[in-house]
Design a protein around this motif. Sequence first.
Motif, PDB file in Angstrom:
ATOM      1  N   ASN A  24     -12.364  -9.982  -1.835  1.00 17.69           N
ATOM      2  CA  ASN A  24     -11.379 -10.397  -2.830  1.00 17.69           C
ATOM      3  C   ASN A  24     -10.195 -11.080  -2.161  1.00 17.69           C
ATOM      4  O   ASN A  24      -9.046 -10.935  -2.567  1.00 17.69           O
ATOM      5  CB  ASN A  24     -10.900  -9.211  -3.678  1.00 17.69           C
ATOM      6  CG  ASN A  24     -10.260  -9.670  -4.982  1.00 17.69           C
ATOM      7  OD1 ASN A  24     -10.571 -10.741  -5.504  1.00 17.69           O
ATOM      8  ND2 ASN A  24      -9.363  -8.864  -5.529  1.00 17.69           N
ATOM      9  N   CYS A  25     -10.507 -11.884  -1.144  1.00 19.66           N
ATOM     10  CA  CYS A  25      -9.460 -12.490  -0.324  1.00 19.66           C
ATOM     11  C   CYS A  25     -10.027 -13.740   0.335  1.00 19.66           C
ATOM     12  O   CYS A  25     -11.080 -13.678   0.980  1.00 19.66           O
ATOM     13  CB  CYS A  25      -9.016 -11.479   0.734  1.00 19.66           C
ATOM     14  SG  CYS A  25      -7.631 -11.994   1.753  1.00 19.66           S
ATOM     15  N   LYS A  74      -5.798   1.424   6.281  1.00 16.98           N
ATOM     16  CA  LYS A  74      -5.206   2.547   5.538  1.00 16.98           C
ATOM     17  C   LYS A  74      -4.170   2.069   4.530  1.00 16.98           C
ATOM     18  O   LYS A  74      -4.055   2.624   3.439  1.00 16.98           O
ATOM     19  CB  LYS A  74      -4.570   3.541   6.519  1.00 16.98           C
ATOM     20  CG  LYS A  74      -5.584   4.313   7.351  1.00 16.98           C
ATOM     21  CD  LYS A  74      -4.966   5.528   8.017  1.00 16.98           C
ATOM     22  CE  LYS A  74      -3.851   5.155   8.955  1.00 16.98           C
ATOM     23  NZ  LYS A  74      -3.269   6.356   9.637  1.00 16.98           N
ATOM     24  N   ALA A  75      -3.429   1.014   4.891  1.00  9.47           N
ATOM     25  CA  ALA A  75      -2.343   0.560   4.019  1.00  9.47           C
ATOM     26  C   ALA A  75      -2.819  -0.306   2.857  1.00  9.47           C
ATOM     27  O   ALA A  75      -2.214  -0.273   1.769  1.00  9.47           O
ATOM     28  CB  ALA A  75      -1.312  -0.210   4.848  1.00  9.47           C
ATOM     29  N   LEU A  76      -3.897  -1.065   3.049  1.00  7.14           N
ATOM     30  CA  LEU A  76      -4.254  -2.095   2.064  1.00  7.14           C
ATOM     31  C   LEU A  76      -5.558  -1.853   1.318  1.00  7.14           C
ATOM     32  O   LEU A  76      -5.770  -2.438   0.246  1.00  7.14           O
ATOM     33  CB  LEU A  76      -4.335  -3.459   2.760  1.00  7.14           C
ATOM     34  CG  LEU A  76      -3.049  -3.969   3.436  1.00  7.14           C
ATOM     35  CD1 LEU A  76      -3.316  -5.296   4.130  1.00  7.14           C
ATOM     36  CD2 LEU A  76      -1.929  -4.103   2.419  1.00  7.14           C
ATOM     37  N   ASN A  77      -6.445  -1.053   1.850  1.00  5.73           N
ATOM     38  CA  ASN A  77      -7.754  -0.900   1.218  1.00  5.73           C
ATOM     39  C   ASN A  77      -7.653  -0.294  -0.186  1.00  5.73           C
ATOM     40  O   ASN A  77      -7.099   0.785  -0.369  1.00  5.73           O
ATOM     41  CB  ASN A  77      -8.662  -0.016   2.077  1.00  5.73           C
ATOM     42  CG  ASN A  77     -10.058   0.092   1.491  1.00  5.73           C
ATOM     43  OD1 ASN A  77     -10.591  -0.877   0.939  1.00  5.73           O
ATOM     44  ND2 ASN A  77     -10.660   1.263   1.593  1.00  5.73           N
ATOM     45  N   PRO A  80      -3.376  -2.992  -4.590  1.00  7.24           N
ATOM     46  CA  PRO A  80      -2.841  -4.345  -4.813  1.00  7.24           C
ATOM     47  C   PRO A  80      -1.882  -4.730  -3.691  1.00  7.24           C
ATOM     48  O   PRO A  80      -1.076  -3.910  -3.250  1.00  7.24           O
ATOM     49  CB  PRO A  80      -2.112  -4.233  -6.157  1.00  7.24           C
ATOM     50  CG  PRO A  80      -2.671  -3.000  -6.796  1.00  7.24           C
ATOM     51  CD  PRO A  80      -3.018  -2.066  -5.680  1.00  7.24           C
ATOM     52  N   CYS A  81      -1.994  -5.949  -3.230  1.00  3.07           N
ATOM     53  CA  CYS A  81      -1.106  -6.439  -2.175  1.00  3.07           C
ATOM     54  C   CYS A  81      -0.168  -7.479  -2.776  1.00  3.07           C
ATOM     55  O   CYS A  81      -0.597  -8.577  -3.137  1.00  3.07           O
ATOM     56  CB  CYS A  81      -1.917  -7.053  -1.036  1.00  3.07           C
ATOM     57  SG  CYS A  81      -0.887  -7.690   0.310  1.00  3.07           S
ATOM     58  N   SER A  88      -6.184  -6.702  -5.395  1.00  2.00           N
ATOM     59  CA  SER A  88      -6.651  -5.463  -4.771  1.00  2.00           C
ATOM     60  C   SER A  88      -7.722  -5.830  -3.747  1.00  2.00           C
ATOM     61  O   SER A  88      -8.721  -6.486  -4.071  1.00  2.00           O
ATOM     62  CB  SER A  88      -7.231  -4.513  -5.818  1.00  2.00           C
ATOM     63  OG  SER A  88      -6.207  -4.060  -6.687  1.00  2.00           O
ATOM     64  N   LEU A  89      -7.500  -5.422  -2.513  1.00  2.00           N
ATOM     65  CA  LEU A  89      -8.400  -5.773  -1.423  1.00  2.00           C
ATOM     66  C   LEU A  89      -9.421  -4.659  -1.196  1.00  2.00           C
ATOM     67  O   LEU A  89      -9.087  -3.473  -1.273  1.00  2.00           O
ATOM     68  CB  LEU A  89      -7.611  -6.016  -0.139  1.00  2.00           C
ATOM     69  CG  LEU A  89      -6.464  -7.041  -0.237  1.00  2.00           C
ATOM     70  CD1 LEU A  89      -5.790  -7.193   1.123  1.00  2.00           C
ATOM     71  CD2 LEU A  89      -6.986  -8.385  -0.729  1.00  2.00           C
TER      72      LEU A  89
END
Length: 331
Positions: A24-25, A74-77, A80-81, A88-89
Amino acid sequence: MGMPRFVRPKEGDAESSPNLYVANCGPAVGLSYDTIASVFSSFGEVKGVYAADESGARVIVSFLESTSAHSAFKALNGRPCPHLGGRSLHIRHAILQPPSSTVNDSVPVSLIASDLNIPGLYLFHDFISAKEEEELLQAVDNRPWKSLSKRRVQHYGYEFCYDTRNVDSKQHLGALPAFVSFILTRVSSLPDIPANLVLDQLTVNEYPPGVGLSPHIDTHSAFEGLIFSLSLAGPCIMEFRRYTTGSWVPKIASVSDMKDENPEEVSRKAIYLPPRSMLILSGEARYAWHHYIPHHKVCFTIKLITKYFHSCKFSCERFRNLIFTFSIIKP
């Protein structure tokens, strides 16, 4: 930023990998590689961002350190970024593919030139940026092409005559186009390049999907000792042959040619050329090895790519491949 060169890690090895597979990126969802690199660099130094497949919506983010990759995971999985459009990654760890993999009955395909052990052969990944690649493609597509039997070409500086396999040094077409000026400057800054190097001939070859290039050594009488080839658009496999007896060369570079040769009379090696990479032929690589792109109904790269992720159904038949070849005309 070449095509993917990564596989799933074995169970228990994930956290030791500095590479992340991010879904998704990517460009297909409006996110450039530079933007992605900028966001992920907040967790540590990013070595590169690579396309994970042909979708344009999945990438590989490669960090210098595995701890940086784990922090980003851990921070992004699954979250939503805000710096990536609020998307959402979906992230998992990935590991670098081994240095080579077999793509036909006997020839291993290397990812780096040093693995081939051919003196005078060099490969520089990410020689230009994705934006520069796009601008180059637009520039040549806005200019007239000359159609050959299976491919199209453009010549600048001097025209190469395929009937005589030579150039007429008295027929100067003019200076190389302005849109390649930055390439010439970048080439001059490469290690061990002569300070007075002046590249004055450019051939742009466009290879449609599945079309190859017959084995050859660039004409001794036409060109000086350095040949620079910049790959654009689709990836390709380039193979090299060195004959121990005679100099027979098949008329068409195809898989069937390989089966007819006596393996004791020819050495064969192959390298993967990702988009935006610069290949240099000099010395032994320039004069002693035939180089070519095999003609396939199904591209070698399929076997190299499709095993990266079980969900990837990549086929390089969907891509054309352009090669900008720079050389120096002999007077």
